[in-house]
Design an enzyme around this catalytic site. Structure first.
Site, mmCIF file in Angstrom:
data_model
loop_
_atom_site.group_PDB
_atom_site.id
_atom_site.type_symbol
_atom_site.label_atom_id
_atom_site.label_comp_id
_atom_site.label_asym_id
_atom_site.label_seq_id
_atom_site.Cartn_x
_atom_site.Cartn_y
_atom_site.Cartn_z
ATOM 1 N N HIS A 112 48.866 26.334 47.763
ATOM 2 C CA HIS A 112 49.604 24.724 47.473
ATOM 3 C C HIS A 112 51.041 25.594 46.428
ATOM 4 O O HIS A 112 51.226 26.316 46.377
ATOM 5 C CB HIS A 112 48.184 24.296 46.238
ATOM 6 N N ALA A 160 37.222 48.074 41.963
ATOM 7 C CA ALA A 160 37.133 47.337 41.662
ATOM 8 C C ALA A 160 37.603 45.799 40.821
ATOM 9 O O ALA A 160 38.128 46.165 40.161
ATOM 10 C CB ALA A 160 35.245 47.377 41.232
ATOM 11 N N ARG A 180 47.952 48.585 38.599
ATOM 12 C CA ARG A 180 49.331 49.638 38.678
ATOM 13 C C ARG A 180 48.244 50.662 39.146
ATOM 14 O O ARG A 180 46.869 50.890 39.348
ATOM 15 C CB ARG A 180 49.829 49.728 37.430
#
Length: 189
Positions: A112, A160, A180
């Site tokens: 969007h 994860a 990072r």
């Protein structure tokens, strides 16, 4: 566990002009689709898991691989995908020997507009999109999100639950929100 190797599904993929290589192994029933002007190719010896028990991380959904508008998805050889969403309106490239963990999202656009007025008008021309490139032999940990414009170098690992945006070199561990580099990997040949 349902090991799905139905020729009917592969016939649908061929009719939809999805290109796939030899030994495509589908466990469960994925959603793999492209629109007329889009491209979608899957290399040789790939495994796509969509059955709830096919990955004990716990899959929340079937694998969804969709290229819309003029989007392009190119998945290399020997790639494993488990209950992930890979959705392109620009370009997503996934290198050989890469593993996409359970429930990962790879999205090369915003879905969007982010500008308030464009959103009110539902002006889909204002949706931002940028290519994603995931190198070879990358492991993307479960529940991670790879956002538009991301580049991940060869042999890297995404921890994860990471939210990944930006350019990352080869041979590193990337983790966090925002992701990072947290470690360099010592890769010997």
């Amino acid at each position: 566990m349902l090991k799905f190797k139905s020729n009917y599904f592969k016939v649908f993929m061929k009719l939809n002009k999805v290109q796939y290589g030899k030994d495509l192994n589908m466990i469960g029933l994925p959603v793999i689709f492209k629109q007329k002007n889009a491209e979608l190719s899957i290399g040789n010896n790939c495994t796509i898991k969509s059955d709830f028990l096919s990955n004990l991380v716990g899959l929340y959904q079937r694998t969804i691989i969709v290229a819309r508008e003029e989007g392009k998805i190119h998945i290399g050889n020997n790639v494993g995908i488990s209950g992930a969403t890979i959705y392109s309106k620009a370009l997503i490239e996934i290198g050989d020997y890469t593993n996409i963990g359970g429930n990962v999202k790879i999205l090369d656009h915003d879905f969007h507009p982010i500008e308030a007025e464009a959103r009110k008008m539902n002006d889909m021309k204002m949706v931002r999109k940028r290519p994603i490139k995931i190198g070879q032999n990358v492991f993307v940990g479960c529940n991670s999100i790879i956002l538009k414009g991301t580049e991940i170098g060869d042999n890297s690992v995404v921890g994860a639950g990471s939210v990944v945006s930006g350019k990352f070199p080869a041979n590193v561990v990337i983790a966090g929100n925002p992701a990072r580099v947290i470690k360099e990997l010592n890769i010997t040949k």
